[in-house]
Write a protein that holds these residues in place. Structure first.
Motif, short mmCIF file in Angstrom:
data_model
loop_
_atom_site.label_atom_id
_atom_site.label_comp_id
_atom_site.label_asym_id
_atom_site.label_seq_id
_atom_site.Cartn_x
_atom_site.Cartn_y
_atom_site.Cartn_z
N LEU A 28 -18.33 7.31 -36.90
CA LEU A 28 -16.87 7.17 -37.00
C LEU A 28 -16.42 7.74 -38.34
CD1 LEU A 28 -14.28 6.00 -35.68
CD2 LEU A 28 -14.74 3.89 -36.98
N VAL A 29 -15.36 8.52 -38.28
CA VAL A 29 -14.87 9.24 -39.45
C VAL A 29 -13.42 8.86 -39.73
CG1 VAL A 29 -14.32 11.52 -40.39
CG2 VAL A 29 -16.43 11.18 -39.05
N LYS A 30 -13.13 8.51 -40.98
CA LYS A 30 -11.74 8.31 -41.41
C LYS A 30 -11.23 9.64 -41.93
CE LYS A 30 -8.84 5.17 -44.12
NZ LYS A 30 -7.89 6.21 -44.59
N MET A 31 -10.16 10.12 -41.33
CA MET A 31 -9.68 11.46 -41.65
C MET A 31 -9.08 11.53 -43.06
SD MET A 31 -10.57 13.15 -39.08
CE MET A 31 -9.75 14.70 -39.48
N GLU A 32 -9.33 12.66 -43.72
CA GLU A 32 -8.75 12.90 -45.04
C GLU A 32 -7.79 14.08 -45.03
OE1 GLU A 32 -10.83 12.52 -48.55
OE2 GLU A 32 -12.02 10.80 -47.91
N SER A 33 -8.05 15.07 -44.17
CA SER A 33 -7.14 16.23 -44.09
C SER A 33 -7.32 16.91 -42.76
CB SER A 33 -7.43 17.22 -45.23
OG SER A 33 -8.67 17.88 -45.02
N CYS A 34 -6.34 17.75 -42.43
CA CYS A 34 -6.46 18.61 -41.25
C CYS A 34 -5.58 19.84 -41.47
CB CYS A 34 -6.04 17.88 -39.97
SG CYS A 34 -6.33 18.85 -38.46
N GLY A 35 -6.17 21.01 -41.32
CA GLY A 35 -5.41 22.23 -41.44
C GLY A 35 -4.48 22.41 -40.25
N ILE A 36 -3.32 22.98 -40.52
CA ILE A 36 -2.36 23.31 -39.45
C ILE A 36 -2.62 24.74 -39.01
CG2 ILE A 36 0.08 23.63 -38.91
CD1 ILE A 36 0.69 21.44 -40.98
N CYS A 37 -2.90 24.91 -37.75
CA CYS A 37 -3.18 26.24 -37.19
C CYS A 37 -1.90 26.75 -36.52
CB CYS A 37 -4.33 26.18 -36.20
SG CYS A 37 -4.72 27.78 -35.44
N ASN A 38 -1.21 27.67 -37.17
CA ASN A 38 0.04 28.18 -36.63
C ASN A 38 -0.14 28.75 -35.23
OD1 ASN A 38 0.62 27.66 -39.29
ND2 ASN A 38 1.80 29.52 -39.61
N GLY A 39 -1.29 29.39 -35.00
CA GLY A 39 -1.52 30.00 -33.71
C GLY A 39 -1.76 28.97 -32.62
N THR A 40 -2.87 28.24 -32.72
CA THR A 40 -3.24 27.31 -31.65
C THR A 40 -2.25 26.15 -31.53
OG1 THR A 40 -5.57 27.85 -31.95
CG2 THR A 40 -5.07 25.80 -30.80
N ASP A 41 -1.93 25.48 -32.62
CA ASP A 41 -1.06 24.31 -32.55
C ASP A 41 0.30 24.66 -31.96
OD1 ASP A 41 -3.03 22.72 -33.65
OD2 ASP A 41 -2.24 22.81 -35.68
N MET A 42 0.91 25.73 -32.45
CA MET A 42 2.25 26.07 -31.98
C MET A 42 2.24 26.53 -30.52
SD MET A 42 4.21 25.22 -34.36
CE MET A 42 5.73 25.84 -33.65
N LYS A 43 1.18 27.21 -30.12
CA LYS A 43 1.13 27.64 -28.72
C LYS A 43 0.96 26.44 -27.79
CE LYS A 43 -0.39 32.31 -29.70
NZ LYS A 43 -0.28 32.22 -31.16
N ILE A 44 0.22 25.43 -28.22
CA ILE A 44 0.11 24.21 -27.40
C ILE A 44 1.45 23.49 -27.34
CG2 ILE A 44 -1.01 21.95 -27.21
CD1 ILE A 44 -3.52 23.22 -28.43
N ILE A 45 2.13 23.40 -28.47
CA ILE A 45 3.44 22.75 -28.50
C ILE A 45 4.41 23.43 -27.53
CG2 ILE A 45 5.50 22.39 -29.94
CD1 ILE A 45 3.56 21.78 -32.27
N HIS A 46 4.34 24.75 -27.46
CA HIS A 46 5.24 25.50 -26.59
C HIS A 46 4.64 25.77 -25.21
CE1 HIS A 46 8.22 26.07 -29.66
NE2 HIS A 46 7.35 26.60 -30.50
N LYS A 328 8.98 23.80 -40.33
CA LYS A 328 8.92 24.92 -41.26
C LYS A 328 8.38 26.17 -40.55
CE LYS A 328 7.71 24.22 -45.56
NZ LYS A 328 8.76 24.90 -46.38
N ILE A 329 7.39 25.97 -39.69
CA ILE A 329 6.86 27.10 -38.93
C ILE A 329 7.94 27.64 -37.99
CG2 ILE A 329 5.13 27.84 -37.25
CD1 ILE A 329 3.29 25.64 -38.38
N GLU A 330 8.65 26.74 -37.30
CA GLU A 330 9.71 27.17 -36.38
C GLU A 330 10.80 27.96 -37.11
OE1 GLU A 330 9.55 27.03 -33.25
OE2 GLU A 330 8.60 25.19 -32.53
N ARG A 331 11.05 27.59 -38.36
CA ARG A 331 12.07 28.30 -39.14
C ARG A 331 11.55 29.60 -39.73
NH1 ARG A 331 13.06 22.85 -41.07
NH2 ARG A 331 11.90 23.33 -42.99
N ARG A 332 10.25 29.88 -39.50
CA ARG A 332 9.62 31.10 -40.00
C ARG A 332 9.70 31.22 -41.52
NH1 ARG A 332 8.15 34.46 -35.91
NH2 ARG A 332 9.05 34.06 -33.85
N GLU A 333 9.56 30.10 -42.20
CA GLU A 333 9.57 30.13 -43.66
C GLU A 333 8.25 30.70 -44.17
OE1 GLU A 333 10.63 26.39 -45.38
OE2 GLU A 333 12.29 26.07 -44.00
#
Length: 342
Positions: A28-46, A328-333
């Motif tokens: 079991l792992v307590k999370m400390e960080s997670c990178g945001i993947c603009n490609g995969t994450d945003m495509k799943i969201i959409h 922020k990603i959606e706003r293309r900043e």
């Protein structure tokens, strides 16, 4: 525990999820960080990432780093307190779909070596769940996942020293390809984007030439450097039109490599402008076994001081502010790698 999910209607939010289960070979792992993947994450969201069902809430996140807090009795290669990379949620909670689930407060890693020693066959992803040195910043360490994906993909594409390459798109992935092409002894390295700040970074990371593709004739500029064309063209973003750009600048028997995932899974290819012999290769879902093999090389480059993940991280968000990160990603900043901190 809290987890960040995408609902069937495309909205996102935090749900209360059950703690993940782990077995004798897992921890079991307590999370400390997670990178945001603009490609995969945003495509799943959409709802644009093929192969994922969208009829149930989806637990997002696949670039996680965390610390072991409990372990099964047969785990031999992880200890309590170890910093580990690529923990996943395991089996999705009832009523949910897992898109790896690292945007959750707890996740699981498995001890692939211990399983093999006992005659079991681990799942492919388990090999890439590995320990990190204790002195690595967990936030910056999330970028190591991108590094491992990129290096293993370069090996799949057959990239090697003294071969020329043109890289199209200079986000964190494209800039990683630039850096590793330089470290591997490739060249000339030609990098293209439409953002001047990214072109400047590409030059700093090892590109021999950089061009704003909106302001120049790409074919003219590349063939001015390599009259016969280049050995490799890499699409680091996932834009189908980049394939046709590549066809205009490759040498005979060269290769166009597609790493970025496009939300559009079809397109017209015009090979009238290129030689008769060429290769188009897609590698959009990295092999976790190859990522595991790339792990030590990435850490060695970091130890030698020629690779620093902090150079690629531009924004850090608290877990509770994940909605703002995606806004922020959606706003293309302008941004590089964004990382969530738990």
């Amino acid at each position: 525990m809290k987890g960040y999910v995408v609902y069937p209607d495309g909205t996102c939010g935090f749900d209360e999820l059950p703690m993940p289960k782990y077995d004798a070979y897992s921890a079991l792992v307590k999370m400390e960080s997670c990178g945001i993947c603009n490609g995969t994450d945003m495509k799943i969201i959409h709802h644009k990432f093929k192969g994922i069902p969208y009829d149930k809430p989806i637990v997002l996140g696949h670039e996680g780093v965390g610390r072991v807090i409990e372990k099964g009795e047969k785990v031999k290669n992880f200890e309590i307190g170890d910093l580990v990379i690529l923990p996943f949620i395991g089996d999705a909670p009832e009523g949910y779909t897992s898109a790896w689930g690292s945007y959750a407060e707890y996740n699981v890693v498995s001890d692939a070596a211990a399983m093999e020693a006992d005659g079991l066959i681990p799942d492919d992803f388990m090999y890439a769940q590995q320990k990190l040195p204790a002195d690595i910043d967990p936030v910056n360490a999330a970028m190591i996942i991108t590094f491992r994906e990129v290096l293993s993909t370069m090996k799949i594409f057959g990239m090697e020293p003294n071969k020329s390459i043109t890289i199209l798109g200079l986000g964190p992935v494209g800039l990683s390809f630039v850096k590793f092409a330089r470290l591997m002894g490739m060249g000339p390295i030609i990098a293209l984007d439409i953002v001047e700040e990214k072109l400047k970074l590409a030059k700093e990371y090892g590109a021999d030439y950089v061009f704003n593709s909106k302001e120049v004739d790409v074919e003219k500029e590349v063939r001015g450097i390599c009259p016969d064309g280049v050995d490799f063209v890499l699409d680091a973003v996932g834009i189908p039109a980049f394939i046709n750009t590549g066809l205009s600048i490759i040498k005979p028997s060269a290769k166009i490599c597609v790493y970025g995932i496009s939300p559009i899974n079809k397109g017209e290819i015009d090979w009238s402008r290129c030689d008769y012999n060429w290769t188009l290769q897609f590698n959009q879902f990295p092999s976790k076994k190859l990522e595991a093999e790339a792990h030590s090389q990435i850490l060695n480059w970091m130890k030698l001081g020629v690779l620093d993940p902090a150079d690629y991280v531009s924004h850090v968000f608290d877990f509770k502010d994940l909605n703002e990160a995606f806004a922020k990603i959606e706003r293309r900043e302008p941004m590089m790698k964004m990382v969530v901190k738990f």
